[in-house]
Design a protein around this motif. Structure first.
Motif, short mmCIF file in Angstrom:
data_model
loop_
_atom_site.label_atom_id
_atom_site.label_comp_id
_atom_site.label_asym_id
_atom_site.label_seq_id
_atom_site.Cartn_x
_atom_site.Cartn_y
_atom_site.Cartn_z
N PHE A 1 -7.91 4.24 -1.16
CA PHE A 1 -6.72 3.35 -2.17
C PHE A 1 -8.02 2.07 -2.27
O PHE A 1 -8.94 1.32 -1.69
CB PHE A 1 -6.40 2.96 -0.65
CG PHE A 1 -5.35 3.77 0.04
CD1 PHE A 1 -3.95 3.50 -0.50
CD2 PHE A 1 -5.59 4.77 0.50
CE1 PHE A 1 -3.07 4.71 -0.09
CE2 PHE A 1 -4.26 5.79 1.07
CZ PHE A 1 -3.00 5.40 0.78
N ALA B 1 1.99 2.26 -3.52
CA ALA B 1 0.62 2.11 -4.03
C ALA B 1 0.51 3.17 -5.39
O ALA B 1 1.16 3.97 -5.44
CB ALA B 1 -1.00 2.66 -3.41
N ARG C 1 -3.78 4.48 -5.47
CA ARG C 1 -4.01 5.27 -4.96
C ARG C 1 -5.35 6.53 -5.39
O ARG C 1 -4.15 7.15 -6.28
CB ARG C 1 -2.82 6.34 -4.18
CG ARG C 1 -3.25 6.97 -3.02
CD ARG C 1 -2.66 7.50 -2.34
NE ARG C 1 -1.26 7.90 -2.51
CZ ARG C 1 -0.48 9.10 -3.23
NH1 ARG C 1 -1.64 10.25 -3.26
NH2 ARG C 1 0.56 9.18 -3.57
N ARG D 1 0.54 -0.90 0.16
CA ARG D 1 0.34 0.16 -0.11
C ARG D 1 0.88 1.53 0.18
O ARG D 1 0.89 2.14 -0.78
CB ARG D 1 -1.11 -0.35 1.42
CG ARG D 1 -2.20 1.33 1.18
CD ARG D 1 -2.68 0.70 2.28
NE ARG D 1 -2.26 1.32 3.53
CZ ARG D 1 -2.52 1.79 4.43
NH1 ARG D 1 -2.85 3.17 4.07
NH2 ARG D 1 -2.22 2.06 5.87
N ASN E 1 -8.07 10.74 -0.53
CA ASN E 1 -7.56 9.42 -0.95
C ASN E 1 -8.10 8.17 -0.94
O ASN E 1 -8.44 7.80 0.33
CB ASN E 1 -6.24 9.85 0.17
CG ASN E 1 -5.33 10.97 -1.17
OD1 ASN E 1 -4.98 10.82 -2.26
ND2 ASN E 1 -4.29 11.56 -0.71
N TRP F 1 -1.85 -1.99 -5.54
CA TRP F 1 -2.92 -1.69 -4.54
C TRP F 1 -2.32 -0.32 -5.40
O TRP F 1 -1.68 0.08 -6.39
CB TRP F 1 -1.65 -0.65 -3.16
CG TRP F 1 -2.38 -1.55 -1.72
CD1 TRP F 1 -1.52 -2.65 -2.22
CD2 TRP F 1 -3.20 -1.56 -1.04
NE1 TRP F 1 -2.29 -3.69 -1.28
CE2 TRP F 1 -3.06 -3.31 -0.43
CE3 TRP F 1 -4.52 -1.06 -0.78
CZ2 TRP F 1 -4.15 -2.91 0.68
CZ3 TRP F 1 -5.10 -1.01 0.02
CH2 TRP F 1 -4.58 -2.56 0.72
#
Length: 806
Positions: free
Chosen positions: A158, A51, A90, A48, A156, A88
C-alpha cells in the motif's frame, strides 16, 4: 517492527467522472494519466479501502491530485509528519529492488509504503519526506519523496502519498507517482531511446543502474562516467532554461547537447558538481523554439567505478522576463512573516542599479516591503538551490538607493542561497532585490527561487547573542521557546563539522554558563518538541567564537541533541540551541526548548544534616550526588563493629508511615556507596539502626542495602556516602520488605514472616515452582509472625513463598 492499527471507515464517494488514460511510450515504461472531475469531492482513492490498483515493474503516473483528500481515523503519520491529505495505491509486488518516488510533483510530498498483516494492520516498509542524497543530506530544494525497498513477488504493498504539513494544513495539488526496479538496463540507456520531456517545466524520475556508455560517447561534465541515460527535450519557446539533477541519489554528471546521434553531438552546457559540496549537476542555457536538446545524466567515475542510483531530473524554461524585473514594477510583499515564489529567467539589470554583496548581478527582480513592527528581521532565498544575491535597500529611485544589508552566499563554498538579518523599523518601506551572482567573465546566474522573510516579534531576549541567558549553578533545566526567534547577522553555522554542515542556523537561543570545575560537562535538549541542533562555543562575539562541541541528533532516530566536553573551571561557555533547517525553504524547526545542563559539582544542597531532604511514603526513589560533599564535625561512622568513617555524605529524613520491615538501598547508582540509618535529632544522640557498605563483596555489588524494622511515626535519618570519598551520582530507593525465613525448631519446620504493619500476605507452597497452593493468610503487624508446619520428618521437599494478599 510494530504494526500500525489502521481501521478504514468506508464512505461512499460520489465522483462525477474519473478515467484512466494510458499511453504506451517508445520506451519500456508506461506513462499513465489518471484524472477525475468533481467539484469539492475527495479523490476516489482518498481511503485505503479504495486504493487505486497499479501494476508492473515500472511506470510514471501523472494527473494525480490530493486536493480535497482527507486523512482517515487511525491513519499513520507518513514519514513522521501529520500530513492530512493522503491518496492511496495498491501494488502487487514484482520481486526485486524497487523505488517509488514523487519526482515531478508540484507540492511538498510525503511518501509511505506498507504491507498488512493477517489482521489487516499496516506494517511499515519505508517512508520518506524529502528524498536525500545517499551521502549528502539535502535534496537541493525540491520537496519530492523517495523510498527504496526490496519487493517480494505477490505481496500487496500500500502506497500513501500525502502533503507535508508545516502546522497550517497539508500541502495539496498536482502529484506524480513513479516506480521502477533496478534489474536490467534502463530503457533510455541509448541516445536513440531517449525519453522525451514535454512542456516548459517539470521533473522526471529515472535510474542509471546497469546503464552503459556508447561508443564515441563524450565525457559528460568533464568526467569519464560510464553509466549514462538519455532524455530529449524540444524547446516550446525561445528563452532561457535551467536543467538540474538535484535530489538524485548519487553523484551525477549532467550535459546538454544538440544533434541527433552520438557522432554529431554539439555541447551546449555541462556540469559535474553545482558547488564543491553539492554533488548534483545544474546548467543554464539559451533555447531556440523547436530545437531538440539531448540531455545526458551519468554517474561520476572516481577511478574505481561509476556511481549509480535514482535520477531526479528537473527543467524549467521561460520566454519572457518576470513582471517585477524593473524597480518600478516591483511586486509588493506584506506581513511580519511570509514566503513568495519567483524567477529570474530573462530578467535584466537597470542603469544605476546598486551592487549586492559586491556583485553587479544582472538578473534582478524587486519586492517592496513595509515593516509592520520594529524587530530583528531575517530574509533568505532558501528553496531550489542556485547562486543568488539578496539585497535590502531604502529609497525611491533605483540609482540612489541606500544599502541596508546584502549577502551572496549564506555559507560560502557550500550553500549559494542568500540570507540577511537587519533591525527593521516599523512603517519603513524596504526595497528587496533578488539577483544572480556574477563576476568578470561569469554571467549572472538565474532560476526559480523562494523569497522568505520573518520578524522576531515577541522573541525571547536571548534570541540575541549579546543577551544570552545566564545559567546558574552546576546543573539545571531551562524551558523556553524559539518559535519567534530569528537568525542574527554573523551567527555561526551551528552544525558545522570539518567545514561540512547538515543544518543552516535559523532560530537560535543563546545561553552563557561559567563552569566551576575541571570536569566533564553534559548538555542535551531532551524534552524539546522539535528537531534541535546544539552547539557550544568560547569567545566574546561572533568574530571570536571558537567551536567546542556540537551535535544535531543524540542518536539515530532521536531528533533532540546531546553532547559532552571537558569543562575548564572559570571558563564561560556560550551554548546555542537551534532548530534543524536544511535550507530548502521550509524554514527552521521550532517549538518548546528544553536545555538540560550538568557538570558534576557541589556540594549537594543536602550536604549537611540540618538540610536533609524529606522523603515520604511507603516507597519511592530519589536521585542525588556526592560531588564535593563534606564531612561535618561529630558526624558518626557507618557501622559499629567495623566502623567506616564518613567521607562525602548527603542526608535524608523519613518518617515511617507504618510499622514493619523496610529496605533502603542504592541499587542503580553509579557511585560506590556506604549507607547509614539512624534515629535521633543531632549527631550527639544518634542511634544507629543499620548500615552497609557493599551488598555483596564477592560478586561484587558496590551499592548498599539496609533492612530494618521501622516503627510508625518514628523519624529516621539516612546518610548516603561515597565510599572512601568517591564522588558521583547515586539513586536511593526505599520500600516495605516481606522477609520469609525458614528454620527448624525442636524438630518442627517453621516459617517466619516479617512485613509492614497491616499488610496481609498469603503463604504458599509448591513442589515444582509452577503450581502454588495456599497454606495460610497472615498479618505480621508490628512484629514477625511464625507459622509452625509440624515435624520436619513428615514434610516432603517443598518451596515456600509469601505474596501480598489482595
Amino acid at each position: 517492527m510494530n504494526p500500525l492499527r489502521f481501521s478504514n471507515l468506508a464512505a461512499v464517494r460520489v465522483v462525477s467522472s474519473h478515467y484512466w488514460h494510458c499511453l504506451t511510450a517508445a520506451v519500456a515504461s508506461v506513462v499513465c494519466l489518471w484524472a477525475w472531475a468533481a467539484d469539492g469531492a475527495p479523490p476516489p482513492n482518498d481511503n485505503r479501502a479504495n486504493a487505486t490498483v497499479i501494476t508492473g515493474a515500472s511506470m510514471r503516473l501523472t494527473g494525480l491530485s490530493n486536493v480535497d483528500a482527507t486523512k482517515e481515523m487511525g491513519e499513520p503519520n507518513h514519514a513522521g509528519n501529520p500530513g492530512g491529505k493522503s491518496i492511496w495505491f495498491r501494488w502487487s509486488g514484482v520481486a526485486g529492488s524497487t523505488r517509488f518516488d514523487t519526482v515531478g510533483s508540484s507540492i511538498d510530498t510525503l511518501l509511505g509504503i506498507y504491507t498488512n498483516n493477517p489482521t489487516g494492520d499496516l506494517v511499515p516498509v519505508g517512508a520518506n519526506d524529502d528524498a536525500p542524497f545517499d551521502f549528502f543530506a539535502f535534496s537541493g530544494g525540491y520537496h519530492e519523496s523517495r523510498v527504496n525497498f526490496t519487493a517480494v513477488a505477490g505481496i500487496n504493498y500500500f502506497i500513501a502519498v500525502d502533503g507535508f504539513n508545516a502546522g497550517s494544513g497539508a500541502a495539496s495539488g498536482p502529484i506524480v507517482l513513479n516506480w521502477n526496479q533496478t534489474a536490467g538496463a534502463p530503457a533510455n540507456n541509448a541516445l536513440s531511446a531517449a525519453i522525451a520531456l514535454t512542456g516548459s517545466e517539470g521533473g522526471f524520475s529515472g535510474r542509471n543502474h546497469n546503464a552503459t556508455k556508447e561508443g564515441n560517447e563524450p565525457n559528460h561534465g568533464g568526467n569519464a562516467g560510464g553509466r549514462s541515460v538519455w532524455y530529449k527535450w524540444t524547446a516550446p519557446v525561445t528563452g532561457e532554461a535551467v536543467v538540474d539533477t538535484m535530489g538524485s541519489s548519487f553523484d551525477t554528471l549532467l550535459a546538454v547537447y544538440t544533434g541527433t546521434a552520438i557522432n554529431n553531438l554539439v555541447l551546449v552546457a555541462q556540469s559535474d558538481d553545482f558547488t564543491g559540496q553539492t554533488p548534483f549537476g545544474r546548467v543554464t542555457f539559451n533555447t531556440v523554439a523547436g530545437t531538440t536538446y539531448q540531455i545526458a545524466v551519468d554517474g561520476f567515475n572516481d577511478g574505481t567505478g561509476t556511481f549509480t542510483g535514482s535520477v531526479a531530473l528537473h527543467y524549467s524554461l521561460f520566454g519572457t522576463a518576470p513582471e517585477n524585473d524593473n524597480f518600478a514594477d516591483a511586486t509588493v510583499i506584506t506581513g511580519s512573516e511570509g514566503s513568495v515564489s519567483g524567477r529570474s529567467h530573462l530578467a535584466t539589470a537597470e542603469a544605476g542599479e546598486p551592487l549586492k554583496a559586491g556583485s553587479a548581478g544582472g538578473r534582478s527582480v524587486w519586492y517592496p516591503w513595509t515593516a509592520p513592527a520594529t524587530a530583528q528581521t531575517t530574509m533568505d532565498t532558501y528553496g531550489i538551490w542556485w547562486d543568488t544575491l539578496l539585497g535590502v535597500f531604502t529609497g525611491d529611485d533605483v540609482s540612489t538607493l541606500t544599502p541596508v544589508v546584502s549577502n551572496d552566499d549564506s555559507f560560502p563554498g557550500a550553500n549559494t542561497a542568500s540570507r540577511v538579518n537587519f533591525l527593521a523599523t516599523a512603517g519603513t518601506t524596504y526595497k528587496i532585490v533578488v539577483d544572480g551572482y556574477s563576476e568578470a567573465g561569469v554571467p549572472a546566474d538565474y532560476g526559480k527561487f523562494s523569497l522568505n522573510w520573518e520578524q522576531a516579534v515577541n522573541a525571547p531576549t536571548n534570541d540575541l547573542f549579546a543577551s544570552a541567558m545566564v545559567l546558574p549553578g552546576n546543573r539545571g533545566t531551562v524551558i523556553t521557546s524559539n518559535t519567534n526567534a530569528v537568525f542574527e547577522e554573523g551567527e555561526p553555522i551551528n552544525s558545522l563539522i570539518n567545514n561540512m554542515y547538515d543544518s543552516i542556523s535559523g532560530k537560535t537561543l543563546w545561553f552563557a554558563w561559567t563552569v566551576n570545575h575541571d570536569r566533564v560537562v553534559t548538555l542535551d535538549t531532551a524534552g524539546s518538541t522539535f528537531d534541535t541542533v546544539l552547539a557550544v562555543y568560547t569567545g566574546t562575539d561572533f568574530g571570536s567564537l571558537a567551536i567546542v562541541a556540537n551535535n544535531d541528533d543524540a542518536a539515530a532516530g532521536v531528533a533532540t541533541s546531546a553532547l559532552t566536553f571537558q569543562g575548564v573551571a572559570g571558563t564561560t561557555y556560550f551554548i546555542v540551541v537551534d532548530g534543524y533547517n536544511p535550507a530548502t525553504g521550509r524554514g527552521t524547526a521550532n517549538g518548546q526548548v528544553a536545555l538540560n545542563y550538568m557538570q558534576p559539582g557541589g556540594p549537594p544542597p543536602n550536604d549537611n544534616f540540618v538540610d536533609a531532604f524529606q522523603l515520604t511514603g511507603l516507597s519511592g526513589t530519589t536521585n542525588g550526588f556526592s560531588f564535593d560533599a563534606t564531612i561535618e564535625v561529630d558526624e558518626p561512622d557507618r557501622g559499629t563493629v567495623t566502623p567506616i568513617p564518613p567521607s562525602a555524605s548527603s542526608w535524608y529524613k523519613w518518617t515511617a508511615p507504618a510499622s514493619g520491615w523496610f529496605t533502603f538501598d542504592t541499587l542503580g547508582s553509579a557511585l560506590d556507596t556506604v549507607l547509614g540509618i539512624y534515629t535521633g535529632t543531632a549527631f550527639a544522640n544518634f542511634v544507629e539502626v543499620g548500615s552497609n557498605n557493599n551488598i555483596d563483596d564477592t560478586i561484587p555489588i558496590f551499592q548498599s542495602r539496609v533492612t530494618f524494622l521501622a516503627s510508625s511515626g518514628v523519624n529516621y535519618n539516612i546518610a548516603v556516602d561515597g565510599a572512601f570519598g568517591a564522588q558521583d551520582d547515586f539513586v536511593l530507593n526505599w520500600a516495605p520488605t516481606a522477609i520469609l525465613s525458614i528454620q527448624v525448631v525442636g524438630g518442627n519446620l517453621q516459617l517466619t514472616l516479617k512485613v509492614a504493619d497491616g499488610d496481609m500476605y498469603k503463604i504458599q507452597e509448591s513442589t515444582n515452582l509452577t503450581s502454588w497452593n495456599d497454606v495460610q493468610t497472615v498479618s505480621a503487624g508490628g512484629g514477625p509472625v511464625t507459622i509452625d508446619l509440624g515435624p520436619i520428618a513428615g514434610i516432603p521437599k517443598k518451596f515456600y513463598r509469601a505474596i501480598q494478599a489482595p
